[in-house]
Scaffold this active site. Sequence first.
Site, short mmCIF file in Angstrom:
data_model
loop_
_atom_site.label_atom_id
_atom_site.label_comp_id
_atom_site.label_asym_id
_atom_site.label_seq_id
_atom_site.Cartn_x
_atom_site.Cartn_y
_atom_site.Cartn_z
N GLU A 43 -5.38 20.66 29.68
CA GLU A 43 -6.82 20.76 29.91
C GLU A 43 -7.34 19.50 30.60
O GLU A 43 -7.01 18.38 30.21
CB GLU A 43 -7.52 20.95 28.56
CG GLU A 43 -9.04 21.01 28.63
CD GLU A 43 -9.66 21.17 27.24
OE1 GLU A 43 -10.85 21.48 27.17
OE2 GLU A 43 -8.93 20.98 26.23
N LYS A 113 -13.82 27.80 30.74
CA LYS A 113 -13.66 27.80 29.29
C LYS A 113 -14.82 28.51 28.61
O LYS A 113 -15.99 28.26 28.92
CB LYS A 113 -13.55 26.35 28.80
CG LYS A 113 -13.23 26.17 27.33
CD LYS A 113 -13.01 24.67 27.03
CE LYS A 113 -12.62 24.42 25.59
NZ LYS A 113 -12.35 22.97 25.34
N TYR A 119 -18.00 19.64 17.38
CA TYR A 119 -17.87 19.19 16.00
C TYR A 119 -16.84 18.05 15.99
O TYR A 119 -16.14 17.82 16.97
CB TYR A 119 -17.41 20.34 15.09
CG TYR A 119 -16.15 21.03 15.57
CD1 TYR A 119 -14.89 20.57 15.20
CD2 TYR A 119 -16.22 22.12 16.43
CE1 TYR A 119 -13.74 21.18 15.64
CE2 TYR A 119 -15.07 22.74 16.88
CZ TYR A 119 -13.83 22.26 16.49
OH TYR A 119 -12.69 22.86 16.95
N CYS A 149 -7.78 25.72 25.52
CA CYS A 149 -7.87 25.01 24.24
C CYS A 149 -8.66 25.77 23.18
O CYS A 149 -8.17 26.70 22.56
CB CYS A 149 -8.45 23.61 24.48
SG CYS A 149 -8.11 22.44 23.13
N LYS A 181 -1.21 18.43 12.35
CA LYS A 181 -2.05 19.33 13.14
C LYS A 181 -1.25 20.48 13.75
O LYS A 181 -1.78 21.58 13.96
CB LYS A 181 -2.73 18.51 14.26
CG LYS A 181 -3.63 19.27 15.22
CD LYS A 181 -4.98 19.53 14.63
CE LYS A 181 -5.97 20.09 15.64
NZ LYS A 181 -6.51 19.08 16.57
N SER A 288 -0.70 -12.76 8.37
CA SER A 288 -1.11 -13.36 7.10
C SER A 288 0.01 -13.46 6.07
O SER A 288 -0.14 -14.13 5.06
CB SER A 288 -2.25 -12.54 6.49
OG SER A 288 -1.77 -11.27 6.08
N GLY A 290 0.88 -10.62 4.74
CA GLY A 290 0.57 -9.41 3.99
C GLY A 290 1.04 -8.16 4.71
O GLY A 290 1.48 -8.18 5.86
N ASP A 292 -0.61 -5.40 5.78
CA ASP A 292 -1.38 -4.82 6.89
C ASP A 292 -1.01 -5.48 8.22
O ASP A 292 -0.78 -4.79 9.22
CB ASP A 292 -2.88 -4.98 6.62
CG ASP A 292 -3.34 -4.21 5.41
OD1 ASP A 292 -2.85 -3.09 5.20
OD2 ASP A 292 -4.19 -4.73 4.65
N GLU A 398 -10.04 -0.61 3.20
CA GLU A 398 -10.92 -1.79 3.28
C GLU A 398 -12.18 -1.49 4.08
O GLU A 398 -13.29 -1.88 3.69
CB GLU A 398 -10.16 -2.94 3.92
CG GLU A 398 -8.98 -3.43 3.10
CD GLU A 398 -8.10 -4.40 3.86
OE1 GLU A 398 -7.23 -5.02 3.23
OE2 GLU A 398 -8.27 -4.54 5.09
N LYS A 508 -21.53 -2.57 8.86
CA LYS A 508 -20.33 -3.30 9.27
C LYS A 508 -19.45 -2.44 10.17
O LYS A 508 -18.98 -2.88 11.23
CB LYS A 508 -19.50 -3.71 8.04
CG LYS A 508 -19.96 -4.91 7.27
CD LYS A 508 -18.90 -5.27 6.24
CE LYS A 508 -19.29 -6.45 5.39
NZ LYS A 508 -18.22 -6.81 4.42
#
Length: 537
Positions: A43, A113, A119, A149, A181, A288, A290, A292, A398, A508
Amino acid sequence: MSLQVAIAQINSTVGDLAGNSAKIADFSRRAAALGADIVLTPELSLTGYPPEDLLLRNVFHDKTIQTLDLLAAELSALKDVHVLVGHHVERGEKRFNACSVLVNGSILGTYFKHDLPNYTVFDEKRYFVPGDEAFVFDVNGIRLGINICEDVWFGRAPAQARAAGAQVLLVPNSSPYHMNKLHDRYDIVRENVAGLGMSIVYANMVGGQDELIFDGNSFVMNPQGTVCAQMKHCDEDLQVVGFDGVTPLPGSIAGELSTEGQVYQALVLGVRDYVGKNGFPGGIIGLSGGVDSALTLAVAVDALGADRVRAVMMPSPYTSEISWLDSRDMVKRIGVRYDEIPIDECFTAFRHTLASQFEGLQEDATEENIQARIRGTILMALSNKFGSIVLTTGNKSEMAVGYCTLYGDMAGGFAVIKDIAKTLVYRLCRYRNKVSDVIPERILTRAPSAELKPGQLDQDSLPPYEVLDAIVQMFMEENMGAAEIINAGYDKAVVERITHLMKINEYKRRQSPVGIRITPRGFGRDWRYPITSKFRD
């Protein structure tokens, strides 16, 4: 009657009309050399998907049509090969999401189409109006219809194609990825296409476009609902599938990946395309010690190569020795440039500068955030000087509750694991270590900590991640209210606290970098919670 249909699973770049045209032509030539009668591209393969507000510019429309005409002329050398190309069409004040059949230097016809998704991440009704006519054409005595699609997610357009005589349905797609999916696509196609007695050739885009990942996984299905061919996940691919009459013959079937394998490859593709398509020379990561930052580093190296990734360790007075040791261990395993830039002096200078303002007040999260913002400033300075993009390391857990610092660890250009819950972070690290052991075991077994004050652990401020991630998923991805989550067995006080934190930290998240989406709902274009809101449930 026989037919050879090629699926060109290509990685188009939004707005790169010349580059996309060249790729379509290259795949078409390769398909023709393999005997293809038809080449199906995804597409909007010519413009890239989604072109968004480029569609509102007249010059973009004009250049698209010019490029389409040049492509048709170039493909005329492929005698009698029908190449299906996705593009947009303007007719007066109306704009359509279209697919044209190019053959022997001209356009045989164009399909518009019918069903426009509006959505989650889609807003096609902002740009397009729906078509309402079937388009069916004949090759080697076989009648072929086109849907695009979303058309096959409902019964109307496939039924209309069938009524117009289609025996095989060709479906160009730009269907974005989320976990597992592919099986959703199978189920929908079985119901709406195979159920009508048609075979289907489903060609999906592959590539990263900002936060969206297009995973490919194109396939061919017969009228009995059996998958006869299955293409690669998150990689360009070309396959020619033969038809005996209207029945597809068995083709190559790519092996199905685990959930962790799917997601990891999607992250690699997302980083590679965001960095590459936007012209950055490489990536910079604040390491770090860590989990992540370890996962982010592994993904970045797999996407870009070790020579294009730089890791920077910025210890503070509260950084533990094992964080130093684990960071040094990992960069040796993975082979990237590594620098250590202590922030002690900067932190002392900030505290001295603010001493008179903070006189008589206890230290709190303010001092913790100063450390994070010093690190963010250093990383952005390196990015400015050397051109590489800062890849941030915050996870979905987080981001959901605001356990991150604005202009600190949130500072950067691309958020690699923004849609990865903390529990999935650990699973992905384990998956990557099965490929090769790049993440030190201690990173995966020690308790997570921001190390911004003495003895700090994440679990001092948050519930166990298994609980947090479940609440976030129910509230965000499944739209469950607090009462429903409590009724599902979760502690009332914990649920109310987490959902409250999710609401008040929207300001944030709106300022965070774009990041890769791998769930049905990520913090991005399909999460539009108001910042200013007095609603409480």
